[in-house]
Design an enzyme around this catalytic site. Structure first.
Site, mmCIF file in Angstrom:
data_model
loop_
_atom_site.group_PDB
_atom_site.id
_atom_site.type_symbol
_atom_site.label_atom_id
_atom_site.label_comp_id
_atom_site.label_asym_id
_atom_site.label_seq_id
_atom_site.Cartn_x
_atom_site.Cartn_y
_atom_site.Cartn_z
ATOM 1 N N GLN A 1 -7.766 -6.091 11.955
ATOM 2 C CA GLN A 1 -7.411 -5.059 10.977
ATOM 3 C C GLN A 1 -8.257 -3.787 11.149
ATOM 4 O O GLN A 1 -8.622 -3.133 10.178
ATOM 5 C CB GLN A 1 -7.507 -5.603 9.551
ATOM 6 N N GLU B 1 0.816 -1.217 0.000
ATOM 7 C CA GLU B 1 0.000 0.000 0.000
ATOM 8 C C GLU B 1 0.853 1.272 0.000
ATOM 9 O O GLU B 1 0.463 2.286 -0.587
ATOM 10 C CB GLU B 1 -0.935 0.021 1.216
#
Length: 599
Positions: free
Chosen positions: A125, A62
């Site tokens: 997460q 990312e």
């Protein structure tokens, strides 16, 4: 009219889930690519791109997705779009967000989020996206209900591009984005008057500026990032009034550096003649430029002649900026123009007249001749970073390529020894100084311009940080040309340790892989060069290889000069003709305060 738009939107989106709405809105905003990485929380949004003409570009991680979107936006001027999952997928974007915010790069990021019922429970997460990203974005918003998604996306693209551009985050709780849209859909309508003065509006006394230009004997323009959209207007102003132009790092290329009025880049490692000109100028006109510390030297010694001229009403410091808060933040200015610099310059041009300024131009040319960018070649034929970059320029200048860099010696030497002729030609991290952006920026530029040559000039330290993004080069068969200046050292910081920390070297030696073998493991051809006799042939092979190619240049470590040392003015540069790090001339400029490094 607005009611009609609301009804049409309601009909278009009624019954659709978030993924489909996102896809349609991205189509509406002209998006071709979304960069990112998949994960559970973002799947409902990502699923909307299945079968779409919008291509989802999967990257190695990312962090790189964010920088690739930055590179795309920097090169094209369009909005870079990112889609990542929750938790680490979001936290990995913090550095790209801050980099984009500092360097005014428009981006819109869609981040996954755990369901609203799980938020605050340390769910798998989960992370506090809004709290983490608000300081490093222009706007961070968590979707409350599916009906507002369409207007939120419109709002996000508007904010990203209004005034001082930057990144925006839309956080998507999984249960909200999977629900279906009703018929009560709000519409986003941009304000008639932007708080950031974008568009054709500006505020400032152009007539007074014209008067100052007419009486000034030694005017200079400093052009920055804010002029990238109007190089022709900048050139017309400079030529009409016969004013020399220097630039910030991000402004390089907005004024052709082969033009006789160009002084190239100023600042800590900028052209000596540009720095001397700023300090001697009686009228400094900063346009789309924020007077950052790397370009002013110590503020108390900045622009002495302009300050004298201000007191006598015959000059001073002028600041054009689209962001009102930038005015006076670093340097006290005498006149400000707040708004888009293009219409302001267009209004100024008819008010100024040509002035030969013979004494001023002759003085600048004398400085240019006596203090050019230079380096001493290695007597045994070993190559230096400056030498490689100069040769790359000679072999590639006809291509007018995009050139990205990492951060460090190679970055500053690229600024010095490549002549920049086009706006947006250099892609680099300025304010934040983010190592590792070179390869991702070039990948983004290559997606934006698939038929253009995109070159990476990188140092080994910077390349090591994102070398995993060879993944995207190989996966998407991108013809990026990668040049690594390998001296097995973080040379710029190593030099600071030598000069400012009494040679206490720590943490600046690199242990590097065989970069050619690394490239070949991805199926990417490579070239190796470590001697001046082979340099031209190696560069030709590297540039002319079909598809991607990596070149490893084994270079001798060297100091980057000129250098404005800490606590020194722009005209108190460290300049040395033989670039010897043991030079008495260099050492005589070192501040007495121990541990005071340039950054």
């Amino acid at each position: 009219f607005f009611e009609c738009c609301r009804v049409m939107a309601a009909r278009r989106f009624a019954g659709l889930a978030g993924g489909a709405i996102i896809e349609q809105k991205l189509q509406q905003h002209g998006v071709k690519y979304v960069f990112g990485y998949s994960g559970g929380a973002i799947l409902p949004a990502l699923d909307g791109l299945y079968g779409s003409s919008i291509e989802f570009i999967q990257n190695a991680n990312e962090l790189c997705s964010g920088h690739i979107a930055e590179g795309y936006a920097k090169a094209s001027g369009k909005t870079g779009v990112i889609m990542t999952t929750s938790g680490p997928g979001t936290t990995n974007l913090i550095t790209p967000f801050q980099d984009a915010l500092n360097d005014t790069v428009p981006m819109v990021a869609f981040t996954g989020q755990v369901p609203t019922t799980a938020m605050g429970t340390c769910a798998f997460q989960e992370c506090p996206t809004i709290e983490l990203t608000k300081p490093c974005t222009k706007w961070a918003y968590q979707l409350k209900n599916i009906d507002e998604l369409s207007s939120v996306i419109d709002h996000a693209f508007w904010i990203a591009n209004d005034g001082k551009k930057g990144p925006v985050v839309i956080d998507l709780p999984k249960d909200v984005v999977t629900s279906t849209c009703g018929e009560n859909i709000p519409q986003f309508t941009p304000p008639e008057i932007s708080t950031h003065h974008s568009g054709k509006r500006y505020e400032g006394d152009i007539n007074e500026l014209a008067r100052l230009i007419s009486v000034a004997k030694r005017p200079i323009i400093i052009a920055g990032n804010g002029t990238l959209h109007c190089p022709e207007v900048l050139k017309e102003l400079a030529e009409t009034a016969n004013i020399p132009v220097t630039t910030s790092l991000h402004g390089m290329g907005v004024f052709d550096e082969t033009h006789p009025l160009s002084l190239q880049m100023l600042g800590m490692h900028g052209a000596a003649y540009a720095n001397l000109a700023v300090q001697s100028s009686d009228l400094i006109i900063g346009i789309g430029y924020r007077f950052d510390d790397r370009t002013t030297g110590v503020v108390s010694k900045y622009a002495p002649e302009a300050k004298k001229a201000s007191a006598e009403k015959r000059g001073g410091i002028v600041h054009f900026d689209i962001e009102p808060s930038q005015i006076g933040k670093v340097i006290k200015t005498d006149l400000s123009v707040v708004g888009d610099c293009m219409p302001a310059m267009k209004d100024l041009i008819p008010l100024v007249k040509y002035d030969a300024r013979t004494e001023w131009i002759d003085q600048i040319n004398e400085w240019r001749e006596s203090s050019p960018f230079c380096y001493q070649k290695n007597e045994s034929g070993l190559i230096k970073t400056q030498e490689v970059i100069h040769h790359i320029y000679n072999h590639s200048k006809h291509l007018e390529p995009f050139v990205s860099t990492g951060v460090g010696n190679h970055q500053m030497m690229s600024c010095q020894f490549y002549r920049w002729t086009q706006p947006r030609q250099i892609l680099s991290s300025g304010s934040l100084g983010t190592m590792g952006v070179g390869l991702p920026f070039a990948i983004g530029a290559q997606f934006a311009f698939p038929d253009k040559t995109c070159i990476v000039i990188d140092g080994d330290g910077s390349f090591n940080m994102t070398s995993n993004e060879l993944y995207s080069v190989a996966k998407y068969k991108l013809p990026v040309k990668i040049a690594i200046m390998n001296d097995s050292r973080q040379t710029m910081v190593h030099v600071w340790q030598r000069l400012f920390f009494d040679k206490r070297f720590i943490g600046t030696d690199n242990s590097n892989p065989d970069y050619c073998k690394m490239a070949e493991s991805w199926g990417i051809p490579s070239v190796y060069c470590d001697h001046a006799d082979d340099l031209d042939a190696a560069i030709e092979k590297w540039l002319n290889t079909d598809g991607p190619c990596l070149a490893e240049f084994n270079v001798v470590p060297d100091i980057c000069l000129p250098m404005v040392a800490p606590g020194k003015a722009l005209d108190e540069m460290i300049i040395n003709r033989d670039n010897s790090m043991n030079s008495v001339r260099i050492m005589s400029y070192i501040p007495k305060s121990p541990g005071l490094a340039p950054s």
